[in-house]
Design an enzyme around this catalytic site. Sequence first.
Site, PDB file in Angstrom:
ATOM      1  N   ASP A  33     -78.253 -26.144 -18.573  1.00 54.80           N
ATOM      2  CA  ASP A  33     -79.204 -27.078 -17.217  1.00 54.80           C
ATOM      3  C   ASP A  33     -80.694 -26.801 -17.496  1.00 54.80           C
ATOM      4  OD1 ASP A  33     -78.782 -27.695 -14.758  1.00 54.80           O
ATOM      5  OD2 ASP A  33     -77.371 -26.589 -14.433  1.00 54.80           O
ATOM      6  N   ASP A  51     -82.868 -30.361 -21.191  1.00 52.16           N
ATOM      7  CA  ASP A  51     -82.487 -31.211 -20.363  1.00 52.16           C
ATOM      8  C   ASP A  51     -82.252 -32.771 -20.622  1.00 52.16           C
ATOM      9  OD1 ASP A  51     -83.804 -34.057 -18.806  1.00 52.16           O
ATOM     10  OD2 ASP A  51     -85.849 -33.239 -18.439  1.00 52.16           O
ATOM     11  N   LEU A  52     -81.332 -32.843 -19.846  1.00 50.46           N
ATOM     12  CA  LEU A  52     -80.243 -33.983 -20.716  1.00 50.46           C
ATOM     13  C   LEU A  52     -80.864 -35.483 -21.451  1.00 50.46           C
ATOM     14  CD1 LEU A  52     -77.709 -34.049 -17.411  1.00 50.46           C
ATOM     15  CD2 LEU A  52     -76.911 -33.570 -19.865  1.00 50.46           C
ATOM     16  N   GLY A  72     -73.784 -32.215 -15.889  1.00 54.04           N
ATOM     17  CA  GLY A  72     -74.882 -32.084 -15.359  1.00 54.04           C
ATOM     18  C   GLY A  72     -75.094 -33.715 -15.261  1.00 54.04           C
ATOM     19  N   ILE A  74     -78.292 -35.315 -11.494  1.00 51.51           N
ATOM     20  CA  ILE A  74     -79.326 -35.469 -10.254  1.00 51.51           C
ATOM     21  C   ILE A  74     -77.798 -35.900  -8.877  1.00 51.51           C
ATOM     22  CG2 ILE A  74     -80.300 -36.357  -8.829  1.00 51.51           C
ATOM     23  CD1 ILE A  74     -82.509 -36.842 -10.853  1.00 51.51           C
ATOM     24  N   TYR A 136     -76.853 -43.954  -7.416  1.00 50.10           N
ATOM     25  CA  TYR A 136     -76.091 -42.533  -7.963  1.00 50.10           C
ATOM     26  C   TYR A 136     -74.592 -43.235  -8.704  1.00 50.10           C
ATOM     27  CZ  TYR A 136     -73.221 -37.827  -7.419  1.00 50.10           C
ATOM     28  OH  TYR A 136     -72.555 -37.484  -8.166  1.00 50.10           O
ATOM     29  N   LYS A 140     -72.532 -43.427 -12.741  1.00 50.05           N
ATOM     30  CA  LYS A 140     -70.952 -42.819 -12.422  1.00 50.05           C
ATOM     31  C   LYS A 140     -70.198 -44.209 -13.788  1.00 50.05           C
ATOM     32  CE  LYS A 140     -71.144 -38.850 -10.683  1.00 50.05           C
ATOM     33  NZ  LYS A 140     -72.069 -38.043 -12.145  1.00 50.05           N
ATOM     34  N   SER A 165     -64.694 -34.448  -3.087  1.00 55.01           N
ATOM     35  CA  SER A 165     -65.299 -34.379  -2.255  1.00 55.01           C
ATOM     36  C   SER A 165     -64.610 -32.420  -2.328  1.00 55.01           C
ATOM     37  CB  SER A 165     -64.778 -33.590  -0.255  1.00 55.01           C
ATOM     38  OG  SER A 165     -64.806 -35.373  -0.234  1.00 55.01           O
TER      39      SER A 165
END
Length: 275
Positions: A33, A51-52, A72, A74, A136, A140, A165
């Site tokens: 992470d 860092d990814l 990982g 944001i 975001y 995906k 969720s």
Amino acid sequence: MLKKIVLTGAAGRCGSILRPALAAMCETLVCSDIVDSIDGLAANETYVKADLADYAAIAALMDGVEMVCHFGAIVDEGPFEELLGPNFIGSYNVWESAQKAGARRIVYASSIHAVGMHPRQSYIGTDAAHRPDTFYGLAKCFSEDLGRMYWEKRGIESVHLRILSCAPVKNARALGTWLSDDDLVRLVERAIDTPTTGFAVIYGVSDNDRSPVDNSNAAFLGYKPQDNAEQFAEEILAAEGPGNPADLAQMVHGGPFGPVPLGQGGAAAAAKGDD
């Protein structure tokens, strides 16, 4: 038992839940992470800050890896430029370095937000067309397509978990979308121990009476959720009262990410209380 698993996003909520179970499935668990350290490492677990968006840093994690659990990112909407490194380039770095290291499979934390603009009243399956609700969600979609391409062109398997969720049930939407902590572990365990997967997509959701998605196409993975959010229904519904069909957040699968302006973070995270 696997020789080595790599877990990205180990300091996040899902990563923290998964660490003990993953440590029990392998001889060596390498977690990463961007925080300086994490507590409570198992005897066979090491932590590496990485860092990814830094290919060299990610590639250094992969020597001898068999499975990668890529959690990982944001985890909110934000400007495309901010998500580009960790959420887009980061996925490329994971897939490219993992396949070069000989990994067999990547288990990826995708999201309902890859298909978030589908109407909530449509009972969508794992073959639903991409309809991202945000940048975001677009990340995906990119990573799901990346995984399919790497399977078809380079032979590395991937299982994409469209999590709905993964948080306590606090609203009426979550009565359908809840993924309990225990079911998250069951889901990831099946994504890892299923003998062959090719490219696969499965929804990350518990056995909720009000689930809005269909996982039947992914039955071969053997995921059998045990928990049901209906236990919270009476209290939640009494507190919320009638819904509002004019509210886009109540009418699309992406919930509060549906009406959030593109590139504007914070509002979505504050409203969603979910993935």
